[in-house]
Design a protein around this motif. Structure first.
Motif, mmCIF file in Angstrom:
data_model
loop_
_atom_site.group_PDB
_atom_site.id
_atom_site.type_symbol
_atom_site.label_atom_id
_atom_site.label_comp_id
_atom_site.label_asym_id
_atom_site.label_seq_id
_atom_site.Cartn_x
_atom_site.Cartn_y
_atom_site.Cartn_z
ATOM 1 N N LEU A 131 0.820 -1.218 0.000
ATOM 2 C CA LEU A 131 0.000 0.000 0.000
ATOM 3 C C LEU A 131 0.855 1.270 0.000
ATOM 4 O O LEU A 131 0.522 2.267 -0.637
ATOM 5 C CB LEU A 131 -0.906 -0.033 1.230
ATOM 6 C CG LEU A 131 -2.003 0.993 1.359
ATOM 7 C CD1 LEU A 131 -3.008 0.521 2.390
ATOM 8 C CD2 LEU A 131 -1.513 2.360 1.728
ATOM 9 N N TYR A 190 2.344 10.074 4.534
ATOM 10 C CA TYR A 190 1.517 11.004 3.743
ATOM 11 C C TYR A 190 2.266 12.308 3.525
ATOM 12 O O TYR A 190 2.410 12.784 2.415
ATOM 13 C CB TYR A 190 0.181 11.325 4.432
ATOM 14 C CG TYR A 190 -0.637 10.130 4.859
ATOM 15 C CD1 TYR A 190 -0.691 8.993 4.074
ATOM 16 C CD2 TYR A 190 -1.374 10.156 6.035
ATOM 17 C CE1 TYR A 190 -1.446 7.897 4.455
ATOM 18 C CE2 TYR A 190 -2.134 9.073 6.425
ATOM 19 C CZ TYR A 190 -2.157 7.939 5.641
ATOM 20 O OH TYR A 190 -2.893 6.859 6.029
ATOM 21 N N ASN A 217 -7.548 7.893 7.040
ATOM 22 C CA ASN A 217 -7.093 6.541 7.350
ATOM 23 C C ASN A 217 -7.937 6.010 8.511
ATOM 24 O O ASN A 217 -7.638 6.256 9.656
ATOM 25 C CB ASN A 217 -5.582 6.600 7.667
ATOM 26 C CG ASN A 217 -5.080 5.495 8.547
ATOM 27 O OD1 ASN A 217 -4.402 5.731 9.541
ATOM 28 N ND2 ASN A 217 -5.422 4.270 8.231
ATOM 29 N N ASP A 255 -7.075 5.407 3.373
ATOM 30 C CA ASP A 255 -6.016 4.404 3.492
ATOM 31 C C ASP A 255 -6.540 3.384 4.512
ATOM 32 O O ASP A 255 -6.680 3.695 5.688
ATOM 33 C CB ASP A 255 -4.767 5.164 3.987
ATOM 34 C CG ASP A 255 -3.599 4.263 4.252
ATOM 35 O OD1 ASP A 255 -3.645 3.092 3.874
ATOM 36 O OD2 ASP A 255 -2.609 4.750 4.839
ATOM 37 N N PRO A 314 -5.679 -0.157 5.449
ATOM 38 C CA PRO A 314 -5.075 -1.483 5.618
ATOM 39 C C PRO A 314 -5.552 -2.226 6.863
ATOM 40 O O PRO A 314 -5.322 -3.426 6.994
ATOM 41 C CB PRO A 314 -3.582 -1.174 5.716
ATOM 42 C CG PRO A 314 -3.504 0.202 6.256
ATOM 43 C CD PRO A 314 -4.689 0.929 5.682
ATOM 44 N N SER A 330 -4.692 -3.545 1.736
ATOM 45 C CA SER A 330 -3.431 -4.264 1.706
ATOM 46 C C SER A 330 -3.626 -5.621 2.373
ATOM 47 O O SER A 330 -4.483 -5.773 3.239
ATOM 48 C CB SER A 330 -2.421 -3.432 2.495
ATOM 49 O OG SER A 330 -1.344 -4.196 2.902
ATOM 50 N N ARG A 352 4.560 -7.552 0.328
ATOM 51 C CA ARG A 352 4.364 -6.308 -0.423
ATOM 52 C C ARG A 352 3.267 -6.449 -1.469
ATOM 53 O O ARG A 352 3.525 -6.507 -2.676
ATOM 54 C CB ARG A 352 5.675 -5.823 -1.079
ATOM 55 C CG ARG A 352 6.897 -5.783 -0.184
ATOM 56 C CD ARG A 352 6.638 -5.106 1.145
ATOM 57 N NE ARG A 352 6.136 -3.747 1.035
ATOM 58 C CZ ARG A 352 5.148 -3.273 1.809
ATOM 59 N NH1 ARG A 352 4.560 -4.014 2.730
ATOM 60 N NH2 ARG A 352 4.737 -2.055 1.648
HETATM 61 C C1 LIG Z 1 -1.924 3.753 7.948
HETATM 62 C C2 LIG Z 1 -0.995 2.854 7.210
HETATM 63 N N1 LIG Z 1 -0.979 2.893 5.875
HETATM 64 C C3 LIG Z 1 -0.150 2.104 5.179
HETATM 65 C C4 LIG Z 1 0.702 1.217 5.790
HETATM 66 C C5 LIG Z 1 1.611 0.370 4.957
HETATM 67 O O1 LIG Z 1 0.963 -0.776 4.511
HETATM 68 P P1 LIG Z 1 1.677 -1.777 3.497
HETATM 69 O O2 LIG Z 1 2.434 -2.765 4.302
HETATM 70 O O3 LIG Z 1 0.583 -2.427 2.740
HETATM 71 O O4 LIG Z 1 2.549 -0.958 2.613
HETATM 72 C C6 LIG Z 1 0.724 1.144 7.183
HETATM 73 C C7 LIG Z 1 1.683 0.271 7.871
HETATM 74 O O5 LIG Z 1 1.973 0.368 9.037
HETATM 75 C C8 LIG Z 1 -0.144 1.982 7.902
HETATM 76 O O6 LIG Z 1 -0.175 1.966 9.246
#
Ligand SMILES: Cc1ncc(COP(=O)(O)O)c(C=O)c1O
Length: 402
Positions: free
Chosen positions: A115, A143, A186, A218, A220, A249, A260
């Motif tokens: 992600l 971000y 998020n 976002d 995940p 993700s 990944r």
């Molecule tokens: C809010 C947030 N977005 C994205 C990610 C990254 O996810 P990915 O492992 O799919 O790259 C994380 C990982 O800690 C996260 O906490």
């Protein structure tokens, strides 16, 4: 003759200006701190990083094994940067089954090499230098770094306890809205654990449409919600697909952080822009990983429920101990983090340093996620129960000592 570097400098300045103002990534610093402390022979317990310790479930490993043995999967990935169509179809099935969100796998789904890379690709594909991108404070550090790398301007929208850690987006000044191209959210939220509900998303989408601001949720931690019936996708809101994408993700839901693999879903226009950007920078994801991920999504509900049982038990363990020592742990309903108020009299960094020095336990100080993170620290539940128990015992002693 070509004009070329007027003032040659010695020694040469290698680092590009766009990188100079970006601080080194928070979790890289944390990992370095862990490495240095362990090198001194200290038995450090890290509750600072969200990386599940339980292995990827066997049924996914088995699917991976089969896929690796097929030589056809050793060539460039099928459908390159977009992700295999069979993978995109599986994502569409997953969103349909879990959230009732219909997706066209051809135009509304894009595979991501994790992600995190999608955050960069989204901004590069949709935001012009000088435009504003709204982000929440506290928020995931990637971000802001990527907004700055793209030459855009981050604007912090506070998320505070009295608003259940949801942004009061209606209060964002009109002149900021006019310059804003996108809003990063998020939920379930890292670091606060807060969850958004359908009514919030409906208001948000209506507001974003009025101001012509793209939305990115976002997501995940979509599956890590207590109770599970609070799970929610931004794309469930009426009209969301006109203006929004959601990133998801397999990292957190299926213990696959190292693999990944993730996905962007939603607005076909945003997906198309990201795809056009990605075709120039990546050739896609190993087919075998995509094929194993299809299996993960199609057959993984039981594995997710098992993980939720583990995280619920650990949430209870942490809450019990902090309650006993008089530290409030309201926490949120989602993610595998607890966002805990720092005992009065210290800053989040002072408290985290005290725990590191006196208890050899690493937690993340709230200030690391932005100024509105001050007053809190984050505990991750992704360590084995026995290590969590030891960490809690050490914290109890350090706090009692004062
Ligand atoms: C809010 C947030 N977005 C994205 C990610 C990254 O996810 P990915 O492992 O799919 O790259 C994380 C990982 O800690 C996260 O906490």
């Amino acid at each position: 003759m070509m004009a070329y570097k007027k003032d040659v400098q010695y020694p040469m300045d290698i680092v590009a200006d766009r990188l100079k103002n970006i601080p080194s990534y928070l979790f890289m610093q944390m990992r370095e701190k862990i490495r240095q402390t362990q090198a001194k022979g200290v038995d450090l317990i890290s509750l600072a990083i969200g990386d599940p310790v339980e292995p990827t479930p066997d049924y996914i490993i088995e699917a991976m094994r089969e896929a690796v043995l097929d030589p056809a999967n050793h060539q460039y990935p099928t459908d390159e940067h977009k992700g295999m169509l069979v993978f995109r179809k599986a994502v569409a099935r997953w969103y349909g089954r879990k959230y009732g969100v219909p997706l066209d796998p051809e135009t509304e789904v894009l595979a991501l090499n994790g992600l995190k890379e999608g955050i960069h690709h989204f901004i590069m594909a949709t935001v012009n230098p000088g435009e504003i991108v709204l982000t929440t404070d506290p928020g995931y550090p990637a971000y802001k770094a990527n907004i700055q790398l793209a030459g855009a301007e981050p604007f912090d929208v506070p998320i505070v306890e009295k608003n259940c850690f949801l942004p009061a987006f209606e209060d964002i000044p009109e002149k900021v809205c006019r310059k804003a191209k996108a809003f990063f959210l998020n939920y379930p939220n890292n670091p606060t654990g807060a969850c958004a509900d359908a009514a919030f998303y409906a208001r948000l989408v209506a507001w974003a449409k009025k101001h012509q601001i793209l939305l990115l949720n976002d997501n995940p931690y979509s599956e890590i919600v207590f109770p599970a019936d609070r799970r929610q996708s931004l794309l469930q809101a009426p009209g969301a697909k006109d203006i929004a994408v959601e990133f998801n993700s397999l990292s957190k839901a299926y213990n696959m952080t190292g693999w990944r693999i993730g996905m962007a879903v939603g607005s076909d226009k945003i997906i198309n822009a990201m795809s056009r950007f990605k075709e120039n920078v990546t050739s896609g994801i190993f087919n075998a990983i995509q094929l194993a991920s299809i299996k993960a999504m199609d057959d993984g509900d039981r594995a997710i429920e098992n993980m939720l049982t583990i995280y619920q038990r650990r949430r209870d363990m942490v809450r019990r101990v902090f309650d006993e020592i008089g530290i409030m742990t309201k926490g949120g309903d989602g993610t595998f983090y607890l966002w805990i108020a720092v005992p009065s009299g210290s800053t989040s960094l002072e408290f985290a340093t005290k725990l590191l020095d006196e208890a050899s336990v690493l937690v993340t100080p709230g200030i690391a996620y932005g100024q509105y993170g001050e007053g809190y620290f984050r505990v991750s539940l992704t360590v084995p129960d026995n290590r969590l128990e030891q960490a809690l015992e050490r914290i109890r002693k350090a706090v009692k000592k004062g």
